[in-house]
Scaffold this motif. Sequence first.
Motif, PDB file in Angstrom:
ATOM      1  N   TRP A  43       0.822  -1.208   0.000  1.00 50.80           N
ATOM      2  CA  TRP A  43       0.000   0.000   0.000  1.00 50.80           C
ATOM      3  C   TRP A  43       0.856   1.258   0.000  1.00 50.80           C
ATOM      4  O   TRP A  43       1.999   1.258   0.435  1.00 50.80           O
ATOM      5  CB  TRP A  43      -0.974   0.015   1.173  1.00 50.80           C
ATOM      6  CG  TRP A  43      -0.389   0.132   2.547  1.00 50.80           C
ATOM      7  CD1 TRP A  43      -0.061   1.274   3.219  1.00 50.80           C
ATOM      8  CD2 TRP A  43      -0.077  -0.957   3.433  1.00 50.80           C
ATOM      9  NE1 TRP A  43       0.419   0.979   4.464  1.00 50.80           N
ATOM     10  CE2 TRP A  43       0.416  -0.377   4.624  1.00 50.80           C
ATOM     11  CE3 TRP A  43      -0.192  -2.342   3.343  1.00 50.80           C
ATOM     12  CZ2 TRP A  43       0.826  -1.154   5.714  1.00 50.80           C
ATOM     13  CZ3 TRP A  43       0.220  -3.104   4.423  1.00 50.80           C
ATOM     14  CH2 TRP A  43       0.716  -2.513   5.589  1.00 50.80           C
ATOM     15  N   ASN A  44       0.232   2.325  -0.496  1.00 46.53           N
ATOM     16  CA  ASN A  44       0.860   3.642  -0.561  1.00 46.53           C
ATOM     17  C   ASN A  44       0.524   4.403   0.711  1.00 46.53           C
ATOM     18  O   ASN A  44      -0.639   4.618   1.033  1.00 46.53           O
ATOM     19  CB  ASN A  44       0.339   4.395  -1.789  1.00 46.53           C
ATOM     20  CG  ASN A  44       1.036   5.725  -1.999  1.00 46.53           C
ATOM     21  OD1 ASN A  44       1.905   6.133  -1.228  1.00 46.53           O
ATOM     22  ND2 ASN A  44       0.667   6.423  -3.063  1.00 46.53           N
ATOM     23  N   ASN A  45       1.534   4.807   1.448  1.00 42.15           N
ATOM     24  CA  ASN A  45       1.325   5.517   2.703  1.00 42.15           C
ATOM     25  C   ASN A  45       1.007   6.995   2.531  1.00 42.15           C
ATOM     26  O   ASN A  45       0.632   7.657   3.514  1.00 42.15           O
ATOM     27  CB  ASN A  45       2.571   5.392   3.582  1.00 42.15           C
ATOM     28  CG  ASN A  45       2.776   3.979   4.091  1.00 42.15           C
ATOM     29  OD1 ASN A  45       1.964   3.458   4.839  1.00 42.15           O
ATOM     30  ND2 ASN A  45       3.863   3.346   3.667  1.00 42.15           N
ATOM     31  N   LEU A  46       1.159   7.527   1.319  1.00 44.33           N
ATOM     32  CA  LEU A  46       1.038   8.965   1.115  1.00 44.33           C
ATOM     33  C   LEU A  46      -0.174   9.308   0.259  1.00 44.33           C
ATOM     34  O   LEU A  46      -0.587   8.549  -0.612  1.00 44.33           O
ATOM     35  CB  LEU A  46       2.302   9.507   0.448  1.00 44.33           C
ATOM     36  CG  LEU A  46       3.620   9.249   1.193  1.00 44.33           C
ATOM     37  CD1 LEU A  46       4.785   9.855   0.417  1.00 44.33           C
ATOM     38  CD2 LEU A  46       3.574   9.790   2.614  1.00 44.33           C
ATOM     39  N   SER A  47      -0.711  10.490   0.496  1.00 47.54           N
ATOM     40  CA  SER A  47      -1.784  11.031  -0.341  1.00 47.54           C
ATOM     41  C   SER A  47      -1.184  11.602  -1.623  1.00 47.54           C
ATOM     42  O   SER A  47       0.039  11.675  -1.782  1.00 47.54           O
ATOM     43  CB  SER A  47      -2.535  12.129   0.422  1.00 47.54           C
ATOM     44  OG  SER A  47      -3.101  11.623   1.610  1.00 47.54           O
ATOM     45  N   ALA A  48      -2.053  12.026  -2.524  1.00 44.16           N
ATOM     46  CA  ALA A  48      -1.589  12.540  -3.810  1.00 44.16           C
ATOM     47  C   ALA A  48      -0.685  13.757  -3.650  1.00 44.16           C
ATOM     48  O   ALA A  48       0.197  14.006  -4.482  1.00 44.16           O
ATOM     49  CB  ALA A  48      -2.794  12.892  -4.683  1.00 44.16           C
ATOM     50  N   ASN A  49      -0.870  14.525  -2.580  1.00 40.03           N
ATOM     51  CA  ASN A  49      -0.040  15.720  -2.367  1.00 40.03           C
ATOM     52  C   ASN A  49       1.248  15.421  -1.606  1.00 40.03           C
ATOM     53  O   ASN A  49       1.985  16.344  -1.249  1.00 40.03           O
ATOM     54  CB  ASN A  49      -0.837  16.799  -1.645  1.00 40.03           C
ATOM     55  CG  ASN A  49      -1.290  16.376  -0.258  1.00 40.03           C
ATOM     56  OD1 ASN A  49      -0.946  15.281   0.216  1.00 40.03           O
ATOM     57  ND2 ASN A  49      -2.057  17.236   0.405  1.00 40.03           N
ATOM     58  N   GLY A  50       1.511  14.140  -1.333  1.00 40.56           N
ATOM     59  CA  GLY A  50       2.761  13.751  -0.694  1.00 40.56           C
ATOM     60  C   GLY A  50       2.742  13.756   0.817  1.00 40.56           C
ATOM     61  O   GLY A  50       3.773  13.484   1.447  1.00 40.56           O
ATOM     62  N   THR A  51       1.601  14.047   1.429  1.00 39.41           N
ATOM     63  CA  THR A  51       1.500  14.037   2.884  1.00 39.41           C
ATOM     64  C   THR A  51       1.001  12.671   3.352  1.00 39.41           C
ATOM     65  O   THR A  51       0.389  11.921   2.586  1.00 39.41           O
ATOM     66  CB  THR A  51       0.528  15.131   3.375  1.00 39.41           C
ATOM     67  OG1 THR A  51      -0.763  14.900   2.794  1.00 39.41           O
ATOM     68  CG2 THR A  51       1.039  16.516   2.965  1.00 39.41           C
ATOM     69  N   PRO A  52       1.241  12.322   4.617  1.00 39.62           N
ATOM     70  CA  PRO A  52       0.776  11.027   5.119  1.00 39.62           C
ATOM     71  C   PRO A  52      -0.734  10.869   4.965  1.00 39.62           C
ATOM     72  O   PRO A  52      -1.499  11.786   5.262  1.00 39.62           O
ATOM     73  CB  PRO A  52       1.186  11.057   6.598  1.00 39.62           C
ATOM     74  CG  PRO A  52       2.387  11.938   6.629  1.00 39.62           C
ATOM     75  CD  PRO A  52       2.104  13.012   5.613  1.00 39.62           C
ATOM     76  N   ASN A  53      -1.146   9.701   4.496  1.00 39.81           N
ATOM     77  CA  ASN A  53      -2.557   9.417   4.253  1.00 39.81           C
ATOM     78  C   ASN A  53      -3.171   8.775   5.505  1.00 39.81           C
ATOM     79  O   ASN A  53      -2.820   7.646   5.857  1.00 39.81           O
ATOM     80  CB  ASN A  53      -2.696   8.474   3.056  1.00 39.81           C
ATOM     81  CG  ASN A  53      -4.139   8.206   2.682  1.00 39.81           C
ATOM     82  OD1 ASN A  53      -5.065   8.609   3.385  1.00 39.81           O
ATOM     83  ND2 ASN A  53      -4.336   7.521   1.570  1.00 39.81           N
TER      84      ASN A  53
END
Length: 213
Positions: free
Chosen positions: A175-185
């Motif tokens: 899984w990707n830990n980051l949101s589209a803007n590069g901040t933690p999801n």
Amino acid sequence: MKRAVGADMDPATRLRSAPGTQRVPLRELDLFIYRNFLGEAECALLRDLIDERRRPSTIADDQGDARFRTSETCDLDGDHPLVAAVVAKLSDLTGIPASHGEPIQGQRYAPGQEFKPHTDTFNPGGADYFEHCADSGQRTWTAMLYLNQPDDGGATRFKTIGKTVQPETGKLLVWNNLSANGTPNPATLHQGMKVRKGTKYILTQWYRERPVG
């Protein structure tokens, strides 16, 4: 064996294109499942390696709860042929260079042990962020491989989105830990639920924004 996916793809696109990889249909985060990523014999050997060198697991921030993470951890030898092969296979699947991966670890959960709800990223602005992210940046993707199926319990629950994944030998979660803007999801909030019977073994590879070490 190399997979027929483009080396220039971002990890999410690459994983969607990889044969045998299932994307969990969620809007909140990119979460993928790959069954039978490793065979039983390979998983058994990795379990043995974890048992040989396990130690109490640590955590950057236990939120004042000494029982927040009660598992044991093994710092696996990256020069071991099987460990090196798994690292390379994960990098090939995700398209993330192995140089961006932290040293790969194994975890062992005995009955009653757990890892309470947490995210894999470091809190921007917190002391742990400056300590752990100054050189290699934030954690980006997580690859977690179940090395066995305990007799009861030990599921991974993504609490915010209400998704629970049951352990199966050789099953890989990515899984990707980051949101589209590069901040933690925040949708990546997850927990290793208590093992009720038997022992659970997993292998974890965390990736960073920049090369590690």
